[in-house]
Scaffold this motif. Structure first.
Motif, PDB file in Angstrom:
ATOM      1  N   LEU A   5       0.819  -1.215   0.000  1.00 14.13           N
ATOM      2  CA  LEU A   5       0.000   0.000   0.000  1.00 14.13           C
ATOM      3  C   LEU A   5       0.847   1.257   0.000  1.00 14.13           C
ATOM      4  O   LEU A   5       0.332   2.365   0.084  1.00 14.13           O
ATOM      5  CB  LEU A   5      -0.940  -0.006   1.207  1.00 14.13           C
ATOM      6  N   LYS A  17       4.937  -0.452  -3.257  1.00 11.17           N
ATOM      7  CA  LYS A  17       3.612   0.046  -3.619  1.00 11.17           C
ATOM      8  C   LYS A  17       3.143  -0.558  -4.937  1.00 11.17           C
ATOM      9  O   LYS A  17       3.838  -0.534  -5.945  1.00 11.17           O
ATOM     10  CB  LYS A  17       3.631   1.572  -3.728  1.00 11.17           C
ATOM     11  N   THR A  22      -3.511   0.023  -5.205  1.00 11.72           N
ATOM     12  CA  THR A  22      -3.720   1.358  -4.634  1.00 11.72           C
ATOM     13  C   THR A  22      -4.536   2.284  -5.530  1.00 11.72           C
ATOM     14  O   THR A  22      -5.231   3.167  -5.032  1.00 11.72           O
ATOM     15  CB  THR A  22      -2.377   2.024  -4.311  1.00 11.72           C
ATOM     16  N   SER A  26      -8.469   0.008  -4.538  1.00  5.19           N
ATOM     17  CA  SER A  26      -8.739   0.843  -3.363  1.00  5.19           C
ATOM     18  C   SER A  26     -10.071   1.582  -3.430  1.00  5.19           C
ATOM     19  O   SER A  26     -10.631   1.965  -2.399  1.00  5.19           O
ATOM     20  CB  SER A  26      -7.613   1.865  -3.169  1.00  5.19           C
ATOM     21  N   TRP A  31      -8.894  -1.403   3.095  1.00  5.02           N
ATOM     22  CA  TRP A  31      -7.710  -2.216   3.366  1.00  5.02           C
ATOM     23  C   TRP A  31      -7.479  -2.386   4.862  1.00  5.02           C
ATOM     24  O   TRP A  31      -7.749  -1.480   5.650  1.00  5.02           O
ATOM     25  CB  TRP A  31      -6.465  -1.568   2.753  1.00  5.02           C
TER      26      TRP A  31
END
Length: 309
Positions: A5, A17, A22, A26, A31
């Motif tokens: 993340l 990442k 993300t 997301s 999360w």
């Protein structure tokens, strides 16, 4: 895994990442970030560790210091996995190759510091997957494969729907409806599992609800783990088309069959015949059984996962 993340929790103070998680996923999930090594008190940055087989027991040791982190890690794992089993999770993404979070092909070392196995599983990943055997899980590296990525997200949304059915309480009627709505989805993954699940549903009103739902969950998630193939997708699409034959013109039938065949041979992504099928369903206004199929909308279309499979 927290590092996916974008949080700097890795042994070297960095992160891994993941843009798909993300930027795309997301938007539709909450999360629950977890980093076993940081949360168990190993610090950031920290010495890199590896898994070592010592007389049949798996140890987590520092690569240079040889310090044994196993006791503190396993104590933390027991506590954290107990929390997570109560957290209403619908999926989990682990970090590949990690001695704590790796899901597949984690290296195991022997006392001579040589690799003795490349089929290990991280300590935390192994524990959580054992406690939640039907939870959709995947590791970040495999999510670069369009088919595996699409399969994982589909499993997450199926598991979410299933969890809601269980939360709503005993209702054989709702189980029948759930199974009916998943018919094409299950056919695209495993006809054998679809039929087995149907036999379980038939017992819902007469047998213990907990037993029936436990068996159904096992079969359901086992089916969803099987990758849908072009052949099975094509069969599911043709099955759906069979319900529209009386309402389609000969030209519409020829066009839709042509799209399905082009998908079958790899000339088109599956989103094309599905979009055309949905067009005809909406134009005709049914039938309701087909309108309700989760196969047509397994997850938010904005994720565009079917554009690449």
């Amino acid at each position: 895994s927290t590092c996916l993340l974008g949080e700097s929790v890795r042994y070297n103070g960095g992160h891994l990442k993941d843009a798909f998680l993300t930027n795309t996923v997301s938007k539709y999930v909450d999360w629950v970030p977890v980093c076993p090594e940081a949360e168990s008190g190993m610090g950031i940055p920290r010495e890199a560790v590896r898994l070592v087989d010592e007389e049949g027991k798996l140890k987590m040791r520092g690569i240079k210091s040889k310090y044994d982190h196993s006791l503190s890690m396993n104590k933390w794992i027991e506590s954290r996995t107990s929390e997570l089993t109560r957290s209403n999770l619908h999926g989990y993404v682990f970090t590949k190759d990690s001695p704590s979070c790796g899901l597949f092909r984690v290296k195991i070392y022997g006392d001579n510091e040589q690799v003795i196995s490349r089929n290990g599983r991280g300590l935390f990943a192994g524990s959580l997957s054992s406690k939640l055997p039907h939870l959709p899980i995947e590791e970040n590296g495999r999510l670069n494969d369009p088919r595996l990525r699409e399969n994982f997200i589909e499993r997450v949304f199926v598991y979410k729907r299933w969890s809601q059915l269980i939360a709503d309480g005993r209702s054989p009627k709702n189980l029948v409806k759930f199974h009916s709505q998943l018919k094409l989805t299950l056919m695209a993954h495993s006809v054998v599992h679809y039929r087995e699940a149907g036999r379980i549903v038939a017992r819902a009103g007469a047998e213990d609800w907990a037993l029936v739902t436990q068996e159904y969950e096992r079969v359901l998630m086992s089916a969803m783990q099987r990758l849908a193939t072009t052949k099975k997708h094509a069969n599911a699409l043709q099955h759906a088309m069979g319900l529209l034959k009386r309402d389609l013109s000969s030209g519409d039938k020829t066009e839709l069959l042509g799209m399905i065949d082009q998908y079958r041979v790899g000339l088109l992504p599956i989103i094309v015949p599905i979009t055309l099928l949905r067009h005809h369903i909406n134009k005709i206004g049914g039938p309701k059984w087909l309108v309700d199929q989760t196969y047509l909308d397994p997850y938010p279309s904005e994720m565009m996962l079917r554009n690449h499979v």
